[in-house]
Structures are given as C-alpha cells and as structure tokens.
Write a protein that holds these residues in place. Structure first.
Motif, PDB file in Angstrom:
ATOM      1  N   UNK A  41      32.650  28.658  30.716  1.00 32.32           N
ATOM      2  CA  UNK A  41      32.221  27.543  32.102  1.00 32.32           C
ATOM      3  C   UNK A  41      31.798  28.087  33.190  1.00 32.32           C
ATOM      4  N   UNK A  42      32.065  29.001  33.913  1.00 29.40           N
ATOM      5  CA  UNK A  42      31.297  29.970  34.778  1.00 29.40           C
ATOM      6  C   UNK A  42      29.776  30.939  34.562  1.00 29.40           C
ATOM      7  N   UNK A  43      29.716  30.723  33.429  1.00 27.46           N
ATOM      8  CA  UNK A  43      27.982  31.250  32.949  1.00 27.46           C
ATOM      9  C   UNK A  43      27.164  29.742  33.004  1.00 27.46           C
ATOM     10  N   UNK A  44      27.410  29.153  33.224  1.00 29.07           N
ATOM     11  CA  UNK A  44      27.360  27.868  32.916  1.00 29.07           C
ATOM     12  C   UNK A  44      26.879  27.300  34.200  1.00 29.07           C
ATOM     13  N   UNK A  45      26.950  27.175  35.094  1.00 30.73           N
ATOM     14  CA  UNK A  45      26.973  27.618  36.892  1.00 30.73           C
ATOM     15  C   UNK A  45      26.263  28.796  36.719  1.00 30.73           C
ATOM     16  N   UNK A  46      26.541  29.853  36.379  1.00 29.21           N
ATOM     17  CA  UNK A  46      25.453  31.272  37.183  1.00 29.21           C
ATOM     18  C   UNK A  46      23.812  31.140  36.103  1.00 29.21           C
ATOM     19  N   UNK A  47      24.269  30.314  35.144  1.00 33.94           N
ATOM     20  CA  UNK A  47      22.387  29.479  34.506  1.00 33.94           C
ATOM     21  C   UNK A  47      22.134  28.795  35.616  1.00 33.94           C
ATOM     22  N   UNK A  48      22.621  27.704  35.946  1.00 35.54           N
ATOM     23  CA  UNK A  48      22.154  26.866  36.693  1.00 35.54           C
ATOM     24  C   UNK A  48      21.461  27.505  38.768  1.00 35.54           C
ATOM     25  N   UNK A  49      22.346  28.708  38.291  1.00 39.09           N
ATOM     26  CA  UNK A  49      21.805  28.547  40.049  1.00 39.09           C
ATOM     27  C   UNK A  49      21.489  30.227  40.692  1.00 39.09           C
ATOM     28  N   UNK A  50      22.043  31.049  39.224  1.00 35.11           N
ATOM     29  CA  UNK A  50      21.434  32.354  39.842  1.00 35.11           C
ATOM     30  C   UNK A  50      20.758  32.752  38.688  1.00 35.11           C
ATOM     31  N   UNK A  51      19.293  31.482  38.351  1.00 37.44           N
ATOM     32  CA  UNK A  51      18.585  32.564  36.901  1.00 37.44           C
ATOM     33  C   UNK A  51      17.765  33.073  37.036  1.00 37.44           C
ATOM     34  N   UNK A  52      17.902  34.403  37.524  1.00 47.31           N
ATOM     35  CA  UNK A  52      16.467  34.720  39.096  1.00 47.31           C
ATOM     36  C   UNK A  52      17.380  36.856  39.003  1.00 47.31           C
ATOM     37  N   UNK A  53      16.102  37.070  39.034  1.00 43.83           N
ATOM     38  CA  UNK A  53      16.649  38.753  39.618  1.00 43.83           C
ATOM     39  C   UNK A  53      15.888  38.859  40.787  1.00 43.83           C
ATOM     40  N   UNK A  54      15.728  37.896  41.541  1.00 42.34           N
ATOM     41  CA  UNK A  54      15.496  38.473  43.150  1.00 42.34           C
ATOM     42  C   UNK A  54      16.924  38.421  43.399  1.00 42.34           C
TER      43      UNK A  54
END
Length: 701
Positions: A41-54
């Motif tokens: 569930x947490x990674x579902x949210x991280x993938x939505x908002x943190x799919x970046x390396x910046x």
C-alpha cells in the motif's frame, strides 16, 4: 540539507529498463516506521508521487505521501472522528482494508473498514461481484465512504466508490524482455532489493533462502514450510509483500473457512488467494478430523471434494518457531525438526511438503540488512508472480533437463520439480538458466526435500522413508548425493534406531524388553542431557511471541493471551487510553477476571485517558464497583487518568510485557447479544491487531 543520492550500476540499469516501476526502498523504510499500513500500500503511494530520482521531486513526493496518509489513512483510535468527518463533509476517501459479509437474516451484504468502527456500511453488488476477495479476508483499497441522510434507512454510511490498491494492468511480456538485460546474479539482487533487503549484506546461500520464501507466491499448489527462531521475518512475505496472499494467525483452521462452506455453497480461502499462509503453525487448532483429510487431498493434487469437486491453485505455506537448538534436535533420538507442528499433522501431511526451508540459518530482523537502493515496486513484482502462478508452467522444461537418482521416489520428485519451477519463474521469468545455474537450483531443491524425508524417516518405526540419500546427475553426468548441513554428521538423524518397531515385535513374540538399550550403533555426538518434552500435566514455560491476530479470527481471549504469563506475578500495570466506553470497561472487567484466576496478583494499576465525550461520573461509578469487587479477591485496583497517553501495553512485575496494537479492545461487536460469541470471548470474532510478548528482567522487591 539531505545529501544527493548517488546511484550504483544496478540502480541505473533498473531505472533505465523499468522506468516508472521502481522506487527507492529507503523512502519506504522512512514512512513505514510511522504506520502499520502494508508495504504494497505504501509503495502504491510512493510510486504515484515519488517515481523520480530528482531530490526536489522526491522530497515533494514524500510530503504528498505523508499528506495522503494523514488525510486518508485512519488509525484505530480515530474511528469516531472519521465517522464525524464523513457526516459533516458528506463523503470522504479512505485508505483502509475493506471487508464485506453477508448477513443471512437480513438477506443483504454489509461492508466494514478496519479502522472506521462501523459494521453496517451499505455496499453495492458491483463492488463485491468484481472483487471476490472482499468476501474472503478483505482487500486494501481507496474507498469513498458517503453519509446517508435518509433517516428511515438502517445505515448511516455507504460505499460510493472503491479502487483496489494494486496495478490495474500488467504486461508480462515487457517484464520478461526487460529482465533479459540482467545476469542471473544481478536479477537475484534486484528481487532481494525489491523486497527491501540489501544483497551485499547476505551470503549466497542466504540469498537462495530468501528466494525460496517467495516460491509459494509464484508456483501453484506449492506446499512450503519454514520453522526456525523468532524474529527472522518468516511471515512478512505472506502478510505484507503481496496483495494475493493471506496470512492466518492462530485460531481454528476450519474446512469451511479454508476449503468450502456447504451452508453458503461458497469456496473458501484457497479459491480466492494465491497463497494461504499459516503463522504460528504450532498454535493451529484443528478440531474436525475432516479438515485434515481435506487438507491432505488438496495438498496432494490441488483438488478436494465436499459434495462438489473443487479445484484451486492456492499454495499453502506453514511458518512457525523452533524453541530447541537445531543441533540438539538432529542429534537426538527423540526429537525431530517437525516437533512444533500440531499433533494432527501426521506423516501424510508432512510427506506433501515440497520444501522445508531451514529458518535457523536466516538472519534476525535488523535495519542493517535493509536496502536504501532502488528496487521494483512491490506491487509490480507481486503482479509478475501472480501472472506466472496463473499462466506460466515450467514443469515440462524442468523435466527435460532433470535426471534424479534412484532413491528419489514419487513425492520427492514432485516436490523437487515444483521447487525448481519456482526458482525458474523468479530468477528466469522469460529465459533459461545455464547448466551451472540449473545444477545449483537442483542441489538446493533436493536438499529442501531431503530435510522433509529425513524427519519423516526419524518418526516412522519402519523403513518406508529410509531412502534419504537423494541425488541427481549434474551437467557432467556425475551422480551427486545431496546432504542437509545441519544433519551431515548426525547419526541420530541419518541412521535412526527403530526402537518402537523392535519393541512392538518383541511384544508380539512374548519377549519382555529389558531396561538396557538395544545393541544398535549409537550416535557419537548426541548432546546430553536432553530436556524431556513437557508432559500433559506440566505446562510449557511461556516464551516470547510476536504474532498477528487476523480480522475475523476466533480463539483469542484474555485467558489465552495473558494467562500463560501471569503465574508468579504480584503486580500488573495496564496502560490503555481507551477504557471509557461501556464495552471497553466490560473488556477490562473480563481482563480482571483472568487476572483473579492467576491467584498470585495483589495489585492492578490502570492508566487510561478520557475525552470531552466521556461520562466521567458513569466511568467513576463503574470503576468503583469493580474496585469493591476485586477487594473480595484481595486484589487492589488503582486508576490513574492521563489525557495525553497513547501507548497500549500490560506490564507484569515478573518481567513479561504484552503489547497489543488495539489494546484490550480488539473484538468485533457481536452479531447480537443472544448470538454465539456474545459472552465467550474465545468464540467472538476479532479485529486485526499485532501482539508482541517479550520479557524484561523481573523487578526487584
């Protein structure tokens, strides 16, 4: 200011080939510490908002994830505020585990959220028709709860929308193509990082153990067992890694729940999940012998009959704890490595295990083993495993490459091949291993099956399972006999004495057995003296425990949870902020009844809290009545109110500490006060909560 993250070679390759499907695992660890939301569930949210390396985008995304959790995830103690929010706003979106149950006497379905404290949320048929697992264990979802303003209706809330927290589409072909750019060792490291582990901290053998833990998630009808010390994360992969896996924690394993409910004409858990895992397997209570027989049938071929023929794909995983040292067990003529299993698990059940993972070789849970690198989004990898379990069959490929020795019998061969299929699906989803890699997997699979057979051979008084020297022919045509490291030099395991059979034969022939040992070759390295197993009249010493009570479980009462740790205690401190409502006070009374039965306790200190809605006069009156009642049993009750407390734990002066995530209030409201479970808590259904029992040095004085 946070230092800039520097990607290593594997990070770069993973980001290039799986763009948008990776996440930095240290971000997960940072959020995970503050919430009990499952990893996927947490990674579902991280993938939505943190799919970046910046760094700037990641920081902004982390704030968005935390904001989303704060706005949409409700903690158990905030249920009343959540209901009020919906009533005032008209509707609100929550991230929670949603359950749906059918109430026969009302002829309708009702939904409930774990942390919303309402068992009567109206739900439309389309939601549970399209998501079967809502009815069998529940699913995590983004769910919009709306308020019903029609006074005549028998409910205040209804489900307006529901989105399961998992990928809506998965392309296995692109997953397989991208994987081909990685070597086997690189991909093994990717998988380990994806489940949160840092492979550079693990030996190659331990890496294989972690891969084997994933086998039940990727291979259908895979029967897996892992027994070992506490605190090695045995149940994590089945409770948090995959939305297609369910974990049964303790309680009774019934045929209706597991396999088929004849009254409702509904298939049980095996029809809705890829993996059904049993935590604390030693505590499973199986009262109906039919359950074990059906389990045997299902474990053997993935089918069973209960008036109707049922075929399902779900794997079965059993995890539990071994309290004795492994060295002591393998060198003992009395004990074996299946010792923790329930007595109903006979040799026929054990013979169906494809893989016995040596849990005693696994490292203890520690932040030192967690990765701060990139890995695949947990949900993405779980979807890949789910796809392969349902649509991929590597059995023919394995059969063509594998040549086993003459000691390998029918169930041995099946178990070995299924373990091999699982390794190929995990590590070679769209390609094939080299001959050297394949031989390595074969040796590991044969060892895991040999461990099963050695223990059965130790239990059986005849030679039915005596052919334990399982072997295979490697790529050079050489026959290789595989051994288990723990029993390599243990004569008591490799050549168990057939004392029971000899005694039975002598009795049949009228020969009286002497008290002296029979002249068989004794093992040279038995650890003496061995502790005798606890008899039925001697209760086992209480041990540290860490387990989860699942939603809907029965069999848990204050007697079963606290009772074993009370002997010798004289003083108890109960910290629980929610002993204020009538049902919460009733729960505390039941807890006190458990304490009184221990006979040694002379003092109970309750530290609790209150809010503006608390009826202080009513609370004081009820607690005073309880105080007077306890004095008749020579027990003094002291009550201290503290409006700022949040912890929930019970501390005994004999050193034991019991923490329950929900405190004493972990029971569902009974269907009615004249229904089973209304008065006997062991029969009442529970809410999901974690229980941790550990020991501090006993207090002095």
């Amino acid at each position: 200011m946070q230092s800039e993250y520097v990607m290593d070679a594997l990070d770069s390759k993973l980001n290039e080939l799986f763009d948008g499907k990776v996440v930095r695992k240290d971000l997960l660890h940072r959020i995970k510490k503050g919430t009990n939301v499952p990893t996927f569930v947490l990674e579902f949210l991280l993938a939505r908002y943190c799919a970046s390396n910046d760094p700037a985008e990641i920081q902004e995304g982390m704030e968005a994830v935390l904001s989303t959790l704060q706005e949409n995830y409700v903690r158990p103690d905030e249920a009343n505020a959540a209901q009020s929010r919906v009533a005032m706003k008209g509707k609100h979106k929550f991230i929670d585990k949603v359950h749906v149950r059918y109430v026969e006497k009302e002829k309708r379905h009702w939904a409930s959220l774990e942390n919303f404290a309402s068992q009567r949320i109206a739900i439309g048929e389309r939601f549970y028709r399209d998501n079967d697992r809502l009815l069998e264990g529940g699913i995590w979802a983004e769910v919009v709860i709306a308020h019903n303003d029609i006074d005549a209706d028998a409910y205040a809330f209804y489900v307006e929308d529901l989105r399961p927290v998992q990928l809506s589409r998965f392309d296995f072909a692109s997953y397989g193509d991208a994987k081909k750019a990685f070597t086997r060792d690189e991909w093994m490291n990717v998988v380990l990082r994806s489940v949160g582990l840092e492979p550079s901290k693990l030996s190659h053998r331990v890496k294989l153990h972690f891969i084997a833990r994933l086998a039940p998630l990727v291979e259908p009808n895979f029967n897996f067992i892992e027994l070992g010390p506490r605190g090695t994360g045995k149940s994590y992969f089945f409770s948090e890694f995959s939305p297609y896996s369910t974990l049964i924690s303790g309680g009774q394993a019934t045929k209706s729940v597991l396999f088929y409910n004849n009254a409702r004409h509904k298939i049980g858990l095996v029809g809705f999940w890829d993996t059904v895992a049993f935590d604390e397997v030693g505590g499973i209570k199986v009262k109906d012998p039919d359950t074990i027989q059906i389990m045997k049938d299902y474990m053997a071929n993935g089918r069973f009959s209960r008036g109707v023929e049922v075929i399902a794909d779900a794997s079965m995983a059993f995890v539990g704890n071994i309290d004795m040292s492994v060295e002591q067990i393998v060198n003992s003529t009395e004990y074996d490595l299946f010792q923790p299993l329930p007595e109903q698990f006979d040799l026929a059940v054990m013979d169906r295990f494809a893989c016995y993972l040596p849990g005693w070789e696994m490292p203890k849970n520690s932040s030192a083993f967690l990765t701060d690198r990139f890995g695949l989004i947990t949900d993405y990898l779980a979807e890949a495993f789910h796809h392969q379990l349902k649509h991929s069959n590597r059995y023919e490929e394995v059969s063509k490459r594998l040549k086993l020795g003459s000691a390998v019998e029918g169930r041995d061969e099946k178990g070995i091949k299924k373990t091999l299929c699982a390794f190929l699906k995990i590590l070679h989803p769209a390609d094939s291993p080299t001959d050297e890699e394949f031989d390595e997997y074969v040796a590991y699979a044969v060892e895991c099956r040999r461990r099963v057979k050695e223990q059965m051979n130790k239990r059986k008084p005849d030679d039915e399972f005596a052919r334990i020297n399982l072997s295979f022919f490697d790529r050079n045509g050489r026959e290789v006999v595989v051994y288990c490291p723990e029993s390599l030099s243990a004569s008591a395991t490799l050549e168990p004495a057939r004392r029971r059979l000899r005694a039975e034969t002598e009795e049949e022939n009228g020969v009286v057995a002497s008290a002296s040992p029979s002249p068989v070759r004794q093992p040279t390295n038995v650890l003496e003296p061995l502790e005798a197993p606890a008899s039925a009249s001697e209760p086992e010493s209480p041990t540290e425990r860490h387990y989860t009570i699942a939603y809907g479980d029965t069999g848990h009462s204050y007697d079963t949870i606290f009772g074993p740790y009370l002997p010798g205690a004289k003083s108890i401190v109960v910290e629980d902020p929610y002993i204020r409502m009538p049902h919460q006070i009733a729960n505390f009374v039941r807890f006190c009844e458990t304490v009184v039965k221990a006979a040694t306790v002379r003092r109970i200190a309750l530290i609790t809290s209150y809010d503006q809605q608390t009826d202080m006069a009513g609370l004081q009156e009820k607690l005073d009545e309880l105080k007077e009642s306890l004095l008749e049993y020579d027990v003094a009750l002291e009550v201290q109110l503290n409006e700022r407390m949040h912890d929930r734990e019970v501390r005994l002066d004999n050193g034991w500490i019991i923490k329950i995530g929900r405190g004493l209030d972990f029971y569902q409201k009974p269907e009615g006060w004249y229904a089973v479970g209304a008065t006997d808590l062991s029969l009442r259904r529970c809410l999901e909560t974690k229980v941790d029992v550990f020991r501090n040095p006993p207090s002095k004085g």
